[in-house]
Write a protein that holds these residues in place. Structure first.
Motif, PDB file in Angstrom:
ATOM      1  N   ARG A 169       0.898  -1.262   0.002  1.00  0.00           N
ATOM      2  CA  ARG A 169      -0.082   0.075  -0.099  1.00  0.00           C
ATOM      3  C   ARG A 169       0.927   1.152  -0.071  1.00  0.00           C
ATOM      4  O   ARG A 169       0.773   2.184  -0.681  1.00  0.00           O
ATOM      5  CB  ARG A 169      -0.801   0.244   1.150  1.00  0.00           C
ATOM      6  N   ARG A 170       1.746   1.115   0.814  1.00  0.00           N
ATOM      7  CA  ARG A 170       2.709   2.395   0.958  1.00  0.00           C
ATOM      8  C   ARG A 170       3.525   2.553  -0.235  1.00  0.00           C
ATOM      9  O   ARG A 170       3.571   3.797  -0.814  1.00  0.00           O
ATOM     10  CB  ARG A 170       3.776   2.201   2.052  1.00  0.00           C
ATOM     11  N   GLU A 171       3.974   1.571  -1.208  1.00  0.00           N
ATOM     12  CA  GLU A 171       4.677   1.714  -2.334  1.00  0.00           C
ATOM     13  C   GLU A 171       3.747   2.149  -3.487  1.00  0.00           C
ATOM     14  O   GLU A 171       4.199   2.994  -4.154  1.00  0.00           O
ATOM     15  CB  GLU A 171       5.212   0.350  -2.611  1.00  0.00           C
ATOM     16  N   LEU A 172       2.522   1.793  -3.409  1.00  0.00           N
ATOM     17  CA  LEU A 172       1.531   2.150  -4.310  1.00  0.00           C
ATOM     18  C   LEU A 172       1.333   3.652  -4.265  1.00  0.00           C
ATOM     19  O   LEU A 172       1.021   4.310  -5.112  1.00  0.00           O
ATOM     20  CB  LEU A 172       0.537   1.158  -4.380  1.00  0.00           C
ATOM     21  N   LEU A 173       1.165   4.017  -3.194  1.00  0.00           N
ATOM     22  CA  LEU A 173       0.536   5.590  -2.611  1.00  0.00           C
ATOM     23  C   LEU A 173       1.869   6.193  -3.136  1.00  0.00           C
ATOM     24  O   LEU A 173       1.694   7.644  -3.220  1.00  0.00           O
ATOM     25  CB  LEU A 173       0.127   5.622  -1.396  1.00  0.00           C
ATOM     26  N   GLN A 174       3.023   5.944  -2.636  1.00  0.00           N
ATOM     27  CA  GLN A 174       4.108   6.745  -3.095  1.00  0.00           C
ATOM     28  C   GLN A 174       4.400   6.773  -4.785  1.00  0.00           C
ATOM     29  O   GLN A 174       4.789   7.717  -5.308  1.00  0.00           O
ATOM     30  CB  GLN A 174       5.495   6.054  -2.455  1.00  0.00           C
ATOM     31  N   ALA A 175       3.968   5.775  -5.472  1.00  0.00           N
ATOM     32  CA  ALA A 175       4.047   5.772  -6.923  1.00  0.00           C
ATOM     33  C   ALA A 175       2.889   6.695  -7.353  1.00  0.00           C
ATOM     34  O   ALA A 175       2.936   7.328  -8.457  1.00  0.00           O
ATOM     35  CB  ALA A 175       3.751   4.487  -7.312  1.00  0.00           C
ATOM     36  N   THR A 178       4.220  10.341  -8.035  1.00  0.00           N
ATOM     37  CA  THR A 178       5.336  10.852  -8.673  1.00  0.00           C
ATOM     38  C   THR A 178       4.945  11.644  -9.853  1.00  0.00           C
ATOM     39  O   THR A 178       3.699  12.064 -10.265  1.00  0.00           O
ATOM     40  CB  THR A 178       5.699   9.434  -9.628  1.00  0.00           C
ATOM     41  N   ASP A 179       6.025  12.459 -10.580  1.00  0.00           N
ATOM     42  CA  ASP A 179       5.657  13.315 -11.514  1.00  0.00           C
ATOM     43  C   ASP A 179       4.590  12.822 -12.487  1.00  0.00           C
ATOM     44  O   ASP A 179       3.805  13.403 -13.033  1.00  0.00           O
ATOM     45  CB  ASP A 179       6.732  14.092 -12.206  1.00  0.00           C
ATOM     46  N   GLU A 180       4.940  11.750 -13.190  1.00  0.00           N
ATOM     47  CA  GLU A 180       4.302  10.856 -14.349  1.00  0.00           C
ATOM     48  C   GLU A 180       2.852  10.564 -13.861  1.00  0.00           C
ATOM     49  O   GLU A 180       2.004  10.962 -14.367  1.00  0.00           O
ATOM     50  CB  GLU A 180       5.112   9.655 -14.594  1.00  0.00           C
ATOM     51  N   ALA A 181       2.765  10.099 -12.734  1.00  0.00           N
ATOM     52  CA  ALA A 181       1.287   9.785 -12.028  1.00  0.00           C
ATOM     53  C   ALA A 181       0.550  11.114 -12.164  1.00  0.00           C
ATOM     54  O   ALA A 181      -0.597  11.005 -12.519  1.00  0.00           O
ATOM     55  CB  ALA A 181       1.331   9.107 -10.763  1.00  0.00           C
ATOM     56  N   SER A 206      -3.487  -1.995 -10.968  1.00  0.00           N
ATOM     57  CA  SER A 206      -2.688  -2.566 -11.973  1.00  0.00           C
ATOM     58  C   SER A 206      -1.725  -1.546 -12.453  1.00  0.00           C
ATOM     59  O   SER A 206      -0.596  -1.562 -12.483  1.00  0.00           O
ATOM     60  CB  SER A 206      -3.392  -3.362 -13.044  1.00  0.00           C
ATOM     61  N   ARG A 207      -2.422  -0.165 -12.740  1.00  0.00           N
ATOM     62  CA  ARG A 207      -1.561   0.839 -13.138  1.00  0.00           C
ATOM     63  C   ARG A 207      -0.583   1.304 -12.045  1.00  0.00           C
ATOM     64  O   ARG A 207       0.606   1.822 -12.381  1.00  0.00           O
ATOM     65  CB  ARG A 207      -2.397   2.053 -13.742  1.00  0.00           C
ATOM     66  N   LEU A 208      -1.087   1.354 -11.065  1.00  0.00           N
ATOM     67  CA  LEU A 208      -0.119   1.888  -9.686  1.00  0.00           C
ATOM     68  C   LEU A 208       0.872   0.778  -9.489  1.00  0.00           C
ATOM     69  O   LEU A 208       2.047   1.276  -9.314  1.00  0.00           O
ATOM     70  CB  LEU A 208      -0.951   1.986  -8.536  1.00  0.00           C
ATOM     71  N   ARG A 209       0.780  -0.272  -9.728  1.00  0.00           N
ATOM     72  CA  ARG A 209       1.760  -1.385  -9.934  1.00  0.00           C
ATOM     73  C   ARG A 209       2.879  -1.448 -10.875  1.00  0.00           C
ATOM     74  O   ARG A 209       4.097  -1.346 -10.479  1.00  0.00           O
ATOM     75  CB  ARG A 209       1.112  -2.996  -9.934  1.00  0.00           C
ATOM     76  N   GLU A 210       2.282  -0.829 -11.958  1.00  0.00           N
ATOM     77  CA  GLU A 210       3.267  -0.553 -13.225  1.00  0.00           C
ATOM     78  C   GLU A 210       4.267   0.478 -12.617  1.00  0.00           C
ATOM     79  O   GLU A 210       5.218   0.543 -13.072  1.00  0.00           O
ATOM     80  CB  GLU A 210       2.316  -0.192 -14.375  1.00  0.00           C
ATOM     81  N   LEU A 211       3.472   1.620 -12.191  1.00  0.00           N
ATOM     82  CA  LEU A 211       4.207   2.939 -11.866  1.00  0.00           C
ATOM     83  C   LEU A 211       5.337   2.560 -10.545  1.00  0.00           C
ATOM     84  O   LEU A 211       6.445   2.892 -10.660  1.00  0.00           O
ATOM     85  CB  LEU A 211       3.431   4.040 -11.455  1.00  0.00           C
ATOM     86  N   SER A 212       4.884   1.842 -10.012  1.00  0.00           N
ATOM     87  CA  SER A 212       5.796   1.381  -8.792  1.00  0.00           C
ATOM     88  C   SER A 212       6.966   0.588  -9.167  1.00  0.00           C
ATOM     89  O   SER A 212       8.081   0.897  -8.488  1.00  0.00           O
ATOM     90  CB  SER A 212       4.723   0.636  -7.771  1.00  0.00           C
ATOM     91  N   LYS A 213       6.443  -0.123  -9.978  1.00  0.00           N
ATOM     92  CA  LYS A 213       7.571  -1.111 -10.580  1.00  0.00           C
ATOM     93  C   LYS A 213       8.886  -0.100 -11.337  1.00  0.00           C
ATOM     94  O   LYS A 213       9.998  -0.210 -11.068  1.00  0.00           O
ATOM     95  CB  LYS A 213       7.215  -1.926 -11.761  1.00  0.00           C
ATOM     96  N   ARG A 214       8.326   0.822 -11.806  1.00  0.00           N
ATOM     97  CA  ARG A 214       9.203   1.793 -12.645  1.00  0.00           C
ATOM     98  C   ARG A 214      10.151   2.549 -11.469  1.00  0.00           C
ATOM     99  O   ARG A 214      11.201   2.866 -11.681  1.00  0.00           O
ATOM    100  CB  ARG A 214       8.478   2.915 -13.511  1.00  0.00           C
ATOM    101  N   VAL A 215       9.246   3.214 -10.292  1.00  0.00           N
ATOM    102  CA  VAL A 215      10.143   3.530  -9.516  1.00  0.00           C
ATOM    103  C   VAL A 215      11.138   2.810  -8.848  1.00  0.00           C
ATOM    104  O   VAL A 215      12.296   3.203  -8.718  1.00  0.00           O
ATOM    105  CB  VAL A 215       8.940   3.860  -8.351  1.00  0.00           C
TER     106      VAL A 215
END
Length: 220
Positions: free
Chosen positions: A176-182, A185-188, A206-215
């Protein structure tokens, strides 16, 4: 020199007393009105703007000098007259009632100081030099205003909804913490502004997990 504890207070509907009717009292009153406080102003005279607020029923005005009982039931008190001896007396009376007081002509002697503020509707940014340099705080707020435009209020609204979905759909606190941090991000943030943020919970997660992986990939 005092050490200050920064905090945002919920004062909606609460009695906040402003002693004084000049430009400083006007600034204090305006900030309280924006926070939807119940504003009581005690002063023989008011600025034109404050008089308009009083006539419109936005604040309660007592056209006289302050007395001790004006502080009864107050959540906050602002001593904003142009007479230091009166401000000092107000501070003493507030202290007897354990009511936090702000002293306009000597901020460090009061219980709290009011920082420079930038409001983007629900997004509130503040800056303070602990009472020592209001001009510096104002400069920093101006720089923040250039960096964080009105569009950031859209982000706040989207992030409130996103946070509720993540809390409901993701059981692992670490994820949860990682997804909310993602999500911030500027991209999000740009994505939440440029598109209607995803209403589909599955697609959103799903989109948040993609963003989190990029981070995480950038960190690694």
């Amino acid at each position: 020199m005092p050490d200050w504890y920064p905090i945002l207070l919920k004062v909606e509907g609460r009695k906040c007393v402003v002693i004084g009717g000049g430009s400083v009292a006007q600034r204090k009153s305006e900030g309280l009105l924006k926070a939807k406080a119940s504003v009581f102003v005690i002063s023989p005279k008011l600025t034109p703007a404050m008089l308009e607020w009083a006539e419109a029923g936005l604040l309660h005005w007592e056209r006289r000098e302050a007395v001790e009982t004006d502080l009864d039931g107050a959540s906050l008190v602002f001593a904003a007259t142009d007479r230091p001896i009166i401000n000092s007396w107000i501070s003493e009376e507030a202290g007897k009632r354990a009511v936090p007081v702000n002293i306009a002509d000597d901020g460090e002697s009061g219980d709290f100081i009011v920082p420079a503020v930038l409001r983007r509707d629900e997004l509130v940014l503040t800056a303070s030099a602990s009472g020592a340099g209001p001009a510096l705080a104002a400069r920093i707020i101006q720089e923040l205003a250039e960096r964080y435009g009105p569009e950031y209020n859209e982000n706040v609204q989207a992030l409130r909804a996103i946070r509720l979905i993540v809390k409901a759909e993701v059981s692992d606190p670490s994820e949860r913490r990682e997804l909310l941090q993602a999500a911030v991000t500027d991209e999000a943030l740009e994505e939440w502004r440029s598109l209607a943020w995803p209403q589909d919970k599955v697609k959103l997660i799903s989109r948040l997990r993609e963003l989190s992986k990029r981070v995480n990939d950038r960190k690694g």
